[in-house]
Scaffold this motif. Structure first.
Motif: not given
Length: 302
Positions: A86-104
């Motif tokens: 609930g405080a945002g310090t544990a759990g699972i975070l699923n992130v959707g992206l295209t490979g090109s945004v990883l260059t930023g």
């Protein structure tokens, strides 16, 4: 049987005295004795041997104490983990992206987030823009990063970072040493992001149309990084996000495009049920990108 019954039992087992156990729990002694009797009745066996002089655990009570302590420990762990999630310090975070945004700044944010929140399992899901929207709305992902957000009342969008574009030309191209506007490219062949699933590709197409022509597209690709390889192979020219141009290729040159600015800004997309982990991660990306968080309830198609 409830958790409180286990707590009562453990207190009596530790003190071996009902009065002392009641004092430690902050309850009256008679109700505590009754709760223990009810527990023994439910289990179907005595947990304590009682005399006027002493209280002792039975063999069943000794074993039950081990199990009760383990259950209470797991319950406490569950409570603490729920609070952390609930405080945002544990759990699972699923992130959707295209490979090109990883260059930023996103790649750096993933690394820093993983170091600062080791109890969070951050999972990357690389997929096309249209699949990102479907995954976000179905709850398969918690946050997605796209260059052109959709106009969708179920999705909230906020600017993650600003980014411009670069023109990609084969080395030795006639325009490689000149100041180039979008209108100067009307006679060129383009390699393009796939139009059917990329609003950013449609945006670039519209920019060309506003410059006076419809681009002649010879090949399409899902990822911006792939366009550079197609240009290097002599299959056309391309327009790619600025950060993607940092991936050097010896057979191409990157040039700015003069005239009205063409944007490749990246937006963070969440649903109305965005969790604390998603909010914390987006804030970190924004911080690393050097901007103040700004939220818009309805994304604008460019």
């Amino acid at each position: 049987m409830e958790i409180r019954h286990l707590r009562y039992f453990v207190a009596v087992a530790r003190h071996l005295n009902f009065t002392a156990a009641a004092d430690s729990l902050g309850v009256a002694q008679p109700p505590l004795s009754q709760q223990i009797k009810d527990l023994e009745a439910e289990i179907g066996t005595a947990l304590f041997e009682r005399t006027t002089r002493r209280v002792a655990l039975t063999r069943a009570g000794e074993d039950f104490l081990k199990q009760a302590l383990a259950i209470l420990d797991r319950a406490e762990t569950a409570v603490q983990r729920a609070r952390s999630i609930g405080a945002g310090t544990a759990g699972i975070l699923n992130v959707g992206l295209t490979g090109s945004v990883l260059t930023g700044p996103l790649g750096r944010a993933i690394q820093q987030f993983s170091l600062s929140c080791p109890d969070v399992d951050l999972r990357i899901h690389e997929m096309s823009p249209d699949r990102q929207i479907a995954a976000l709305k179905s709850g398969q992902t918690d946050v997605s990063f796209l260059r052109t957000p959709p106009q969708d009342v179920d999705i909230s969008s906020e600017l993650a970072w600003r980014e411009s574009v670069r023109l990609v030309l084969p080395k030795g191209h006639a325009l490689s040493s000149k100041k180039v506007t979008l209108a100067d490219l009307r006679n060129e062949s383009f390699v393009f992001l796939r139009l059917q699933d990329s609003l950013f590709a449609k945006y670039l197409w519209q920019c060309c149309f506003e410059a006076g022509y419809a681009p002649r597209v010879t090949h399409q690709a899902i990822e911006s990084a792939s366009l550079t390889s197609l240009v290097a192979a002599g299959l056309g020219i391309a327009i790619i996000p600025e950060f993607v141009s940092k991936l050097a290729h010896q057979d191409v040159v990157y040039r700015p495009i003069a005239g009205p600015p063409i944007r490749a800004d990246v937006h963070a997309l969440t649903t109305g049920a965005a969790n604390a982990l998603a909010r914390q991660f987006v804030a970190l990306v924004q911080t690393l990108a050097g901007k103040e968080p700004r939220t818009t309830d309805r994304p604008q198609r460019r």
